[in-house]
Design an enzyme around this catalytic site. Structure first.
Site, PDB file in Angstrom:
ATOM      1  N   TRP A  28      -5.468   3.679  -6.788  1.00 12.02           N
ATOM      2  CA  TRP A  28      -6.349   4.810  -6.478  1.00 12.02           C
ATOM      3  C   TRP A  28      -7.051   5.292  -7.733  1.00 12.02           C
ATOM      4  O   TRP A  28      -6.487   5.293  -8.831  1.00 12.02           O
ATOM      5  CB  TRP A  28      -5.511   5.944  -5.905  1.00 12.02           C
ATOM      6  N   ASN A  30      -9.923   8.725  -8.869  1.00 10.92           N
ATOM      7  CA  ASN A  30     -10.884   9.760  -8.520  1.00 10.92           C
ATOM      8  C   ASN A  30     -11.646  10.199  -9.765  1.00 10.92           C
ATOM      9  O   ASN A  30     -12.222   9.325 -10.432  1.00 10.92           O
ATOM     10  CB  ASN A  30     -10.277  10.910  -7.707  1.00 10.92           C
ATOM     11  N   ASP A  31     -11.692  11.466 -10.120  1.00  8.69           N
ATOM     12  CA  ASP A  31     -12.649  11.985 -11.099  1.00  8.69           C
ATOM     13  C   ASP A  31     -12.799  11.119 -12.345  1.00  8.69           C
ATOM     14  O   ASP A  31     -11.803  10.748 -12.976  1.00  8.69           O
ATOM     15  CB  ASP A  31     -12.202  13.365 -11.579  1.00  8.69           C
ATOM     16  N   GLN A  47      -9.156   9.702 -13.284  1.00 11.12           N
ATOM     17  CA  GLN A  47      -7.931  10.052 -12.581  1.00 11.12           C
ATOM     18  C   GLN A  47      -7.425   8.833 -11.811  1.00 11.12           C
ATOM     19  O   GLN A  47      -8.182   8.211 -11.052  1.00 11.12           O
ATOM     20  CB  GLN A  47      -8.183  11.205 -11.622  1.00 11.12           C
ATOM     21  N   TRP A  55      -3.861   9.455  -3.571  1.00 10.03           N
ATOM     22  CA  TRP A  55      -3.743  10.419  -4.667  1.00 10.03           C
ATOM     23  C   TRP A  55      -2.280  10.720  -4.969  1.00 10.03           C
ATOM     24  O   TRP A  55      -1.444  10.861  -4.075  1.00 10.03           O
ATOM     25  CB  TRP A  55      -4.467  11.715  -4.291  1.00 10.03           C
ATOM     26  N   PHE A  87      -4.272  15.792 -15.502  1.00 10.10           N
ATOM     27  CA  PHE A  87      -5.470  16.031 -14.718  1.00 10.10           C
ATOM     28  C   PHE A  87      -6.723  15.795 -15.575  1.00 10.10           C
ATOM     29  O   PHE A  87      -6.640  15.333 -16.708  1.00 10.10           O
ATOM     30  CB  PHE A  87      -5.451  17.448 -14.146  1.00 10.10           C
ATOM     31  N   ARG A 158      -8.545  24.489 -15.281  1.00 12.05           N
ATOM     32  CA  ARG A 158      -8.541  23.048 -15.493  1.00 12.05           C
ATOM     33  C   ARG A 158      -9.916  22.477 -15.844  1.00 12.05           C
ATOM     34  O   ARG A 158     -10.907  23.161 -15.930  1.00 12.05           O
ATOM     35  CB  ARG A 158      -8.009  22.340 -14.247  1.00 12.05           C
ATOM     36  N   GLU A 213     -14.920  22.927  -9.850  1.00 12.23           N
ATOM     37  CA  GLU A 213     -14.211  21.928 -10.647  1.00 12.23           C
ATOM     38  C   GLU A 213     -15.179  21.190 -11.561  1.00 12.23           C
ATOM     39  O   GLU A 213     -16.401  21.250 -11.408  1.00 12.23           O
ATOM     40  CB  GLU A 213     -13.504  20.920  -9.730  1.00 12.23           C
ATOM     41  N   TRP A 313     -13.544  14.589  -0.739  1.00  8.46           N
ATOM     42  CA  TRP A 313     -12.153  14.947  -0.467  1.00  8.46           C
ATOM     43  C   TRP A 313     -11.865  15.132   1.026  1.00  8.46           C
ATOM     44  O   TRP A 313     -10.705  15.134   1.434  1.00  8.46           O
ATOM     45  CB  TRP A 313     -11.770  16.211  -1.234  1.00  8.46           C
TER      46      TRP A 313
END
Length: 500
Positions: A28, A30-31, A47, A55, A87, A158, A213, A313
């Site tokens: 997996w 992501n960002d 990520q 996730w 993160f 974050r 974010e 998401w």
């Protein structure tokens, strides 16, 4: 990237891995995190779950490229442990060794990331900012012993983006992070990346229907004029984006080394009930699948290059691919251009000269209700088209035999419809249509459409409008054609380039 095929869940069809878009081999992602250019190499951290294709176990994956198109995957760079998940964040080249984590002869790369502290740790339930550093050009990383370096005691603090700023009192580091559930961007400064001083807060503003974010803050010249510079603040939001779920908004304004002040024309006035008309906000992309976009540090020739996570998401953990799940967008170069008297972002995909091979060209051809057939998509392709809609009410480009990209001359809306595009039932929110306002220029609709295995990225009017959607064609979903409804249109020039 390994070119493999997979069986989507519940289907016998073979689906190829994307040819142009980065995917992790069997896990997996992501960002995008820590985008940095150093010693001739672009580093993409991201990520990553090293143990599964959903996730969890958040760590920083790592890939490198020399051209932003061909990527080499490396082992996990910064791993989660029993105390923290790792993160999102950023990476800087500490040229002057302000951190003391390297030397002047061998400046360190310093990652500033969010420690999401786990149950059982001394800071459980909080998110704070920490450091890791590399002295071998980003190939191995060590967590700083003094972590965290910035802790507000918050559960949702974050996504630090850090950059070097030349202020009236000299050079210093600026951190742009978020208090996600308060829809606020918070700014700090530091001389050494370790001790941080609060500067200011921006927000809430414009789209505030979800968590803020992955912020970014950078200067751009307006129309290439170095004497006319504006600052861009990017804030991603989930949910609450213009197409639903995840998306990225931006503000144009001024940064004085302490605070970001948005131009009045970047701000949308809320109605009496507190709601904001989302199409009035400034969006990086009008599609469903461009999120957490951030820019590279130290890109050569002062170019501002961004990459986003090509997902949403709403359905991210359900995508019908294996063993990998999720991909990055193509890299986009962003510029600031005057549009209707106001500075606005223009985005163009980074495609190297001579990219692909020209396999089909059409010039000065009239098109009506009888469609103009184009080559089938058995590989990734790029379609560049200049079209005069003429008397046509709607001009449509059909992709994968069922995905429809159409321009409505009456409403000036460009719409991507994936409701009949093969695999759409794996999640109730996936089947959708997305629209963006497009203004013709000299009567011409200009499109650049990048079609890969599993996605469509559309750039209209030279990149003034971007629209990105995932698409998972079903069995036999092939065929590309251009048609016009309610009249005739003229194709001034259309080129199809294939990429294997």
């Amino acid at each position: 990237m390994t070119d493999t095929t997979i069986h989507p869940a519940g289907s016998a069809q073979l689906m190829s891995r994307p040819a142009l878009h980065y995917t992790a081999t069997n896990t997996w992602l992501n960002d995008p995190n820590g985008l940095v250019y150093n010693q001739g190499v672009y580093h993409l951290f991201y990520q990553n779950n090293p143990f599964d294709n959903v996730w969890g176990n958040m760590s920083w994956g790592h890939a490198t490229s020399e051209d932003l198109l061909h990527w080499t995957e490396h082992p996990v760079a910064i791993a989660c442990d029993e105390q923290e998940d790792v993160f999102s964040g950023s990476v800087v080249v500490d040229e002057d060794n302000t951190s003391g984590l390297g030397t002047l002869e061998n400046p360190p790369l310093v990652a500033i990331y969010t420690s999401a502290f786990k149950e059982g740790s001394g800071l459980q339930g909080t998110q704070a900012q920490s450091l890791a550093f590399s002295t071998d050009s980003g190939m191995t990383w060590q967590k700083y012993a003094g972590n965290p370096v910035l802790n507000r005691g918050s559960a949702h603090f974050r996504d630090p983006k850090v950059f070097r700023h030349e202020g009236s009192d000299g050079a210093f580091w600026v951190m742009v992070a978020v208090e996600a559930q308060h829809q606020q961007v918070v700014l700090y400064r530091s001389d050494d990346l370790k001790a941080w001083e609060y500067l200011s807060t921006f927000g809430p503003a414009n789209a505030t229907g979800g968590e803020w974010e992955c912020p970014d803050l950078f200067p751009l010249p307006v129309d290439g004029d170095p004497d006319h510079v504006k600052w861009i603040l990017v804030v991603n939001i989930n949910p609450g984006a213009v197409a639903g779920g995840s998306g990225g908004q931006y503000f144009v304004g001024h940064f004085d080394g302490v605070r970001f002040i948005a131009d009045t024309d970047s701000l949308v006035q809320a109605s009496a009930d507190g709601t904001v008309n989302l199409p009035d906000c400034l969006w990086l992309d009008w599609g469903r699948d461009y999120y957490a976009a951030v820019s590279f540090s130290n890109a050569p020739n002062n170019r501002r290059i961004m990459i986003g996570w090509m997902n949403n998401w709403d359905y991210a953990n359900s995508l019908p691919t294996q063993p990998w799940r999720s991909s990055m967008s193509l890299a986009r170069e962003v510029e600031l251009t005057t549009i209707n008297g106001l500075p606005r972002l223009v985005q163009r995909p980074v495609l190297s000269p001579g990219f692909g091979r020209n396999i089909h060209t059409v010039q000065d051809m009239e098109v009506g209700s009888s469609p103009l057939a184009l080559p089938d998509f058995d590989t990734a392709q790029v379609i560049d088209a200049d079209i005069l809609p003429g008397t046509a009410r709607v001009v449509s480009l059909t992709l994968f035999g069922a995905t429809r990209l159409s321009f409505d001359a009456a409403t000036h809306q460009l719409t991507l419809d994936r409701r009949n595009s093969g695999h759409t039932t794996f999640h109730e929110k996936f089947a959708s249509t997305e629209s963006a306002p497009v203004v013709l220029e000299d009567g011409i609709l200009r499109l650049q459409v990048i079609v890969d295995h599993g996605s469509v990225e559309v750039f209209a009017q030279g990149g003034k409008v971007a629209l990105t959607d995932l698409v998972f064609p079903g069995p036999g979903s092939v065929g590309t054609e251009l048609s016009a409804e309610g009249g005739t249109a003229t194709v001034r020039k259309l080129t199809v380039s294939a990429v294997s």
